[in-house]
Design an enzyme around this catalytic site. Structure first.
Site, short mmCIF file in Angstrom:
data_model
loop_
_atom_site.label_atom_id
_atom_site.label_comp_id
_atom_site.label_asym_id
_atom_site.label_seq_id
_atom_site.Cartn_x
_atom_site.Cartn_y
_atom_site.Cartn_z
N CYS A 23 -8.40 24.92 -11.01
CA CYS A 23 -8.90 23.62 -10.58
C CYS A 23 -8.48 22.52 -11.55
O CYS A 23 -8.32 21.37 -11.16
CB CYS A 23 -10.41 23.65 -10.47
N GLU A 58 -19.32 22.09 -8.23
CA GLU A 58 -18.15 22.06 -9.12
C GLU A 58 -16.94 22.19 -8.21
O GLU A 58 -16.60 23.28 -7.75
CB GLU A 58 -18.22 23.24 -10.11
P1 NAD Z 1 -13.82 27.86 -1.27
O1 NAD Z 1 -14.57 26.59 -1.26
O2 NAD Z 1 -13.03 28.21 -0.05
O3 NAD Z 1 -14.83 29.11 -1.50
C1 NAD Z 1 -15.71 29.17 -2.59
C2 NAD Z 1 -16.91 30.03 -2.25
O4 NAD Z 1 -17.59 29.44 -1.15
C3 NAD Z 1 -16.58 31.47 -1.83
O5 NAD Z 1 -17.55 32.33 -2.39
C4 NAD Z 1 -16.72 31.44 -0.32
O6 NAD Z 1 -17.15 32.67 0.25
C5 NAD Z 1 -17.79 30.40 -0.11
N1 NAD Z 1 -17.65 29.70 1.18
C6 NAD Z 1 -16.51 29.42 1.85
N2 NAD Z 1 -16.79 28.75 2.99
C7 NAD Z 1 -18.13 28.59 3.03
C8 NAD Z 1 -19.03 28.01 3.95
N3 NAD Z 1 -18.61 27.42 5.07
N4 NAD Z 1 -20.36 28.04 3.67
C9 NAD Z 1 -20.82 28.63 2.56
N5 NAD Z 1 -20.02 29.23 1.65
C10 NAD Z 1 -18.68 29.21 1.87
O7 NAD Z 1 -12.91 27.81 -2.57
P2 NAD Z 1 -11.85 28.86 -3.11
O8 NAD Z 1 -10.66 28.90 -2.23
O9 NAD Z 1 -12.52 30.14 -3.42
O10 NAD Z 1 -11.46 28.15 -4.49
C11 NAD Z 1 -10.56 27.10 -4.55
C12 NAD Z 1 -11.24 25.75 -4.68
O11 NAD Z 1 -12.23 25.78 -5.68
C13 NAD Z 1 -10.26 24.66 -5.12
O12 NAD Z 1 -10.56 23.46 -4.45
C14 NAD Z 1 -10.55 24.49 -6.59
O13 NAD Z 1 -10.19 23.26 -7.14
C15 NAD Z 1 -12.04 24.71 -6.61
N6 NAD Z 1 -12.45 25.15 -7.93
C16 NAD Z 1 -13.20 24.32 -8.69
C17 NAD Z 1 -13.57 24.70 -9.96
C18 NAD Z 1 -14.42 23.84 -10.85
O14 NAD Z 1 -14.91 24.35 -11.85
N7 NAD Z 1 -14.63 22.58 -10.56
C19 NAD Z 1 -13.18 25.95 -10.45
C20 NAD Z 1 -12.41 26.76 -9.64
C21 NAD Z 1 -12.06 26.37 -8.37
#
Ligand code: NAD
Length: 466
Positions: free
Chosen positions: A251, A217
């Protein structure tokens, strides 16, 4: 305490093994047992509601009402799952052709095993627990890895879960990317990830090593197209609401606006009026406007506020405050706000001369999570729906599509793969095992070599009985 304070590779392995061994006992299989766990989650959320509201507020001053809505949608998902689980979990009978009789065929949903849910910080309760509802409903054990960027909420979730659930059924693993990665490669049986497209690719690459299935997502730049006739009064208010709800860290917020050149000035004026209506004279003092999650994100967003700033523009880095800001963008190819997902209260506005130009602009970019059209013309509504691709397409509003638990929610292409909510959540956390049962009493003629039937006889048989 059933959490991992600072999960090490060894403790992660112990945790996955512990859940898998428990899963193999069959304790998660009975529908009634899953319903009991969902009821427990409901009780936990009710008992912890105030603590969770305070925790999210502590992380980034998210207004209590906005957090309350997050919890409310989780409760709705729980209630629906408890009520409909017997229907969702039913066997699907499939008819078999005469040639294969006597036989029966069916699909039986079965759990996948140990499910991993990796969640982001922006809706730290909803995006963590709505997938968990689906995972438990489908009969899996669950490890939740919430975001390290909302540490107070993640800690609260881990304490709440530890108080109500046995760790072998549902637990929280605290930590950053290294913990997610250690969990994925152990391996788990399913990964449900919500986050950025960049990290989504890393998750998928790690999961691919063991062919672990994933749901991604993701985010991206969701466009808002405003046509040349629709009344700007409700439109501007709705666009502004989506850009200021959670300080635009959503998002599904409209990322940028495409509007006829001739309507730009009126649109800016309506946005300016709306800011006053929503937040009063001094928005920094308003309790209804959240802060930016981290100093790093404040810097990232502040760097976008350049060029023709027509509304707002104030930044108070020490308070992690960014004022709702509208920027008229003449050159989207180079303006910093158009190079990545904004994820904050900044709204680039791009003028267009014809709807064809607006559609070409959208279609030249990666498929967004959502596309928003403001228009009263059913002809244009149909045209935009048919000529574009996006996770969801919403006419005359924003974000609210995610509140319909019967409408699957997800992206396409760069904005994600697969979808969830309601029954769809149950489906993605299940394997629909195909089962066929035959009788040993009747033998199909001509089945075994040496083949006595001519090809033309076989064709006739297939035509009549196949
Ligand atoms: P992110 O991708 O930086 O982190 C999300 C999760 O992934 C966190 O728990 C983090 O610890 C983990 N993570 C980060 N780097 C990782 C790696 N290299 N390997 C494994 N896990 C890792 O995202 P964020 O900053 O927390 O959220 C913002 C993003 O999420 C935006 O792009 C937003 O659009 C998206 N988002 C999407 C939805 C949806 O429902 N489609 C909802 C909310 C946010």
């Amino acid at each position: 305490m059933n959490t991992l304070p600072a999960a090490s590779p060894t403790s992660v392995q112990v945790l996955v093994n512990r859940q898998r061994n428990f899963y193999r006992t069959g304790a998660t299989r009975p529908v009634e047992a899953r319903q009991e766990q969902l009821k427990t989650l409901r009780q936990a959320l009710e008992a912890w509601q105030d603590r969770l509201l305070r925790a999210v507020h502590a992380d980034f001053q998210k207004p209590r009402q906005e957090v309350f809505l997050e919890i409310g949608t989780v409760l709705e998902e729980i209630d629906k799952a408890i009520k409909l689980l017997p229907t969702w979990a039913r066997t699907r009978h499939i008819s078999t052709p005469i040639m294969h009789k006597p036989s029966s065929a069916m699909q039986v949903p079965e759990p996948l095993g140990v499910a991993l849910v990796i969640s982001p910080w922006n809706y730290p309760i909803n995006l963590a627990l709505v997938p968990v509802v689906g995972a438990i409903a489908a009969g899996n054990t669950v490890i939740l890895k919430p975001s390290e960027l909302s540490p107070v909420t993640s800690q609260a979730l881990s304490e709440m879960v530890a108080e109500y659930f046995p760790a072998e059924w549902f637990t929280v693993a605290l930590g950053g990317p290294e913990v997610s990665q250690a969990l994925i490669v152990n391996p788990v049986d399913y990964v449900f990830f919500t986050g950025s497209p960049h990290v989504g690719k890393l998750i998928m690459a790690s999961a691919a090593k063991n062919l672990v299935p994933v749901t991604l997502e993701l985010g991206g730049k969701s466009p808002v197209i405003i046509d040349d006739k629709v009344a700007l009064d409700p439109v501007a208010r709705r666009v502004l609401w989506a850009k200021t709800f959670n300080a635009g860290q959503t998002c599904l917020a409209g990322d940028y606006v495409l509007i006829p050149h001739s309507r730009k000035a009126e649109f800016y004026q309506k946005i300016q009026e709306g800011i006053g209506e929503f937040f009063g004279k001094n928005i920094e003092e308003s309790r209804d406007f959240a802060r930016i999650i981290s100093p790093k994100n404040v810097d990232r967003l502040a760097a976008m506020i350049v060029g023709n700033v027509v509304v707002g523009g104030k930044v108070n880095a020490s308070a992690r405050f960014i004022e709702p800001t509208v920027i008229e963008v003449d050159d989207p190819e180079t303006h910093p706000s158009m190079q990545e997902e904004i994820f904050g209260p900044i709204l680039p506005v791009i003028g267009y001369d014809s709807i064809e130009e607006a559609l070409a602009f959208v279609n030249a970019r990666p498929k967004p999570l959502s596309l928003y059209l403001f228009s009263d013309s059913s002809k244009l509504q149909k045209r935009v729906q048919q000529e574009t691709s996006s996770g969801s397409f919403v006419i005359n509003d924003l974000i609210v599509q995610a509140a319909l638990s019967d409408l699957p929610f997800g992206g396409v292409g760069n904005s994600g793969m697969s979808s969830y909510h309601g029954e769809k959540s149950f489906e993605i956390f299940s394997h629909f095992k195909s089962i066929m049962k035959r009788s040993l009493l009747v033998e199909t003629p001509f089945r075994f070599p040496p083949y006595k039937a001519s090809l033309s006889l076989m064709k006739t048989i297939m035509r009549w009985f196949g």
